[in-house]
Design a protein around this motif. Structure first.
Motif, PDB file in Angstrom:
ATOM      1  N   SER A   1       9.285  -9.631 -32.638  1.00  0.00           N
ATOM      2  CA  SER A   1       8.522  -8.747 -31.744  1.00  0.00           C
ATOM      3  C   SER A   1       7.764  -7.691 -32.539  1.00  0.00           C
ATOM      4  CB  SER A   1       9.456  -8.086 -30.731  1.00  0.00           C
ATOM      5  OG  SER A   1      10.460  -7.316 -31.391  1.00  0.00           O
TER       6      SER A   1
ATOM      7  N   TYR B   1       6.582  -8.054 -35.566  1.00  0.00           N
ATOM      8  CA  TYR B   1       5.464  -8.706 -36.235  1.00  0.00           C
ATOM      9  C   TYR B   1       4.293  -8.900 -35.270  1.00  0.00           C
ATOM     10  CZ  TYR B   1       2.582 -12.137 -38.608  1.00  0.00           C
ATOM     11  OH  TYR B   1       1.508 -12.791 -39.169  1.00  0.00           O
ATOM     12  N   TRP B   2       4.596  -9.301 -34.055  1.00  0.00           N
ATOM     13  CA  TRP B   2       3.540  -9.489 -33.071  1.00  0.00           C
ATOM     14  C   TRP B   2       2.812  -8.172 -32.797  1.00  0.00           C
ATOM     15  CZ3 TRP B   2       1.754 -14.013 -31.315  1.00  0.00           C
ATOM     16  CH2 TRP B   2       0.854 -13.981 -30.248  1.00  0.00           C
ATOM     17  N   GLU B   3       3.576  -7.095 -32.701  1.00  0.00           N
ATOM     18  CA  GLU B   3       2.994  -5.772 -32.477  1.00  0.00           C
ATOM     19  C   GLU B   3       2.092  -5.377 -33.646  1.00  0.00           C
ATOM     20  OE1 GLU B   3       4.395  -1.086 -31.813  1.00  0.00           O
ATOM     21  OE2 GLU B   3       5.866  -2.652 -32.320  1.00  0.00           O
TER      22      GLU B   3
ATOM     23  N   GLU C   1       0.458  -7.411 -35.829  1.00  0.00           N
ATOM     24  CA  GLU C   1      -0.785  -8.177 -35.883  1.00  0.00           C
ATOM     25  C   GLU C   1      -1.745  -7.733 -34.779  1.00  0.00           C
ATOM     26  OE1 GLU C   1      -1.671  -9.538 -38.307  1.00  0.00           O
ATOM     27  OE2 GLU C   1      -0.201 -10.840 -39.277  1.00  0.00           O
ATOM     28  N   ASP C   2      -1.208  -7.356 -33.624  1.00  0.00           N
ATOM     29  CA  ASP C   2      -2.060  -6.825 -32.566  1.00  0.00           C
ATOM     30  C   ASP C   2      -2.716  -5.514 -33.019  1.00  0.00           C
ATOM     31  OD1 ASP C   2      -3.039  -6.940 -29.791  1.00  0.00           O
ATOM     32  OD2 ASP C   2      -1.802  -5.162 -29.496  1.00  0.00           O
TER      33      ASP C   2
ATOM     34  N   GLN D   1       0.398 -19.754 -35.318  1.00  0.00           N
ATOM     35  CA  GLN D   1       1.846 -19.933 -35.354  1.00  0.00           C
ATOM     36  C   GLN D   1       2.137 -21.347 -35.833  1.00  0.00           C
ATOM     37  OE1 GLN D   1       3.896 -19.041 -31.699  1.00  0.00           O
ATOM     38  NE2 GLN D   1       5.881 -18.949 -32.710  1.00  0.00           N
TER      39      GLN D   1
END
Length: 263
Positions: free
Chosen positions: A41, A43-45, A47-48, A70
């Motif tokens: 979670s 990492y997703w934040e 990259e955003d 991915q």
């Protein structure tokens, strides 16, 4: 005099075509990310957060685009789970990367509402959320003729190759590219391309090229995989294909799904 003028016009026209061809050369930086399960979670934040910075780089003509893919399979013991791709229009721009004197400007424009402490916290989280396993500098050298447009959800296969004979690229273009073009024309895939790896290079490098195929979604990919049997070949074509296989070592196949893109 008339001949001189005509010759001059031809030279100018030729120079313009050459300049256009050079400007259309696509350079790509691939960065493979290893992300632990418990950091997914974060990492997703991250990259955003960075995608907004990449938008500023595009606006400044520093890059052409940026994508987050991915990878499959994605187990923590199976290498990288994500791959980013940054697109450039020149080798110099790709090797330079993010201009150091521009970063703060991009950062402030991308996140004007964040305080210095908040920005510092995101920079720290960037380091902690993933391990950049390795980078690959490359350029696209051949593609099918198509009008395919990538979008979130696009699925890509990557066949990673190590050239063992100088005729490898010729083999891909003359033997396999026409087959991929037929697949594109028949709606079995979106497009196909051949990419040459610039760095790392040398006899100890893992790979020298890779080919990619784009599919609109997972359904189109699986349908293509299940229906492909190699097709009917005459003896001449079959022998050419067998000789073509000898020009490279097929290292591995990766499957990737586009989960974020900036243009």
């Amino acid at each position: 005099m008339k001949k001189v003028i005509i010759l001059a016009l031809i030279v100018i026209a030729t120079s313009s075509i050459v300049a256009q061809e050079k400007s259309e050369q696509l350079y790509l930086l691939f960065e493979f990310m290893q992300v632990d399960d418990h950091n997914g979670s974060d990492y997703w934040e991250i990259e955003d957060f960075w995608s907004e910075i990449h938008k500023q780089r595009i606006a400044d003509n520093s890059i052409l685009g940026w994508d987050l893919w991915q990878l499959t399979p994605s187990g923590s013991k199976q290498g990288s789970q994500f791959m980013t791709t940054t697109l450039f229009n020149s080798l110099e721009a790709m090797l330079q990367g993010m201009p150091g004197d521009k970063f703060n400007e991009y950062l402030q424009k991308a996140h004007p509402d964040k305080s210095k402490n908040e920005l510092d916290a995101m920079m720290e989280k960037t380091v902690l959320s993933r391990d950049m396993a390795h980078q690959v500098f490359a350029k696209e050298i051949s593609t099918t003729d198509d009008e395919f447009e990538m979008k979130v959800g696009t699925v890509m296969t990557m066949d990673i190759m190590k050239q063992v004979k100088d005729s490898y690229v010729k083999m891909e273009n003359e033997i396999f590219k026409p087959w991929h073009q037929e697949q594109v024309d028949n709606g079995k895939k979106g497009n196909w391309g051949l990419v040459q790896i610039i760095l790392p290079t040398g006899s100890e490098a893992y790979a020298s090229h890779f080919t990619y195929s784009m599919f609109e979604n997972l359904e189109q990919l699986t349908t293509s995989m299940e229906s492909w049997e190699g097709g009917d070949m005459d003896l001449t074509t079959e022998l050419a294909v067998q000789e073509g296989f000898k020009t490279r070592e097929w290292k591995e196949l990766k499957i990737a799904r586009l989960v974020m893109m900036v243009r």
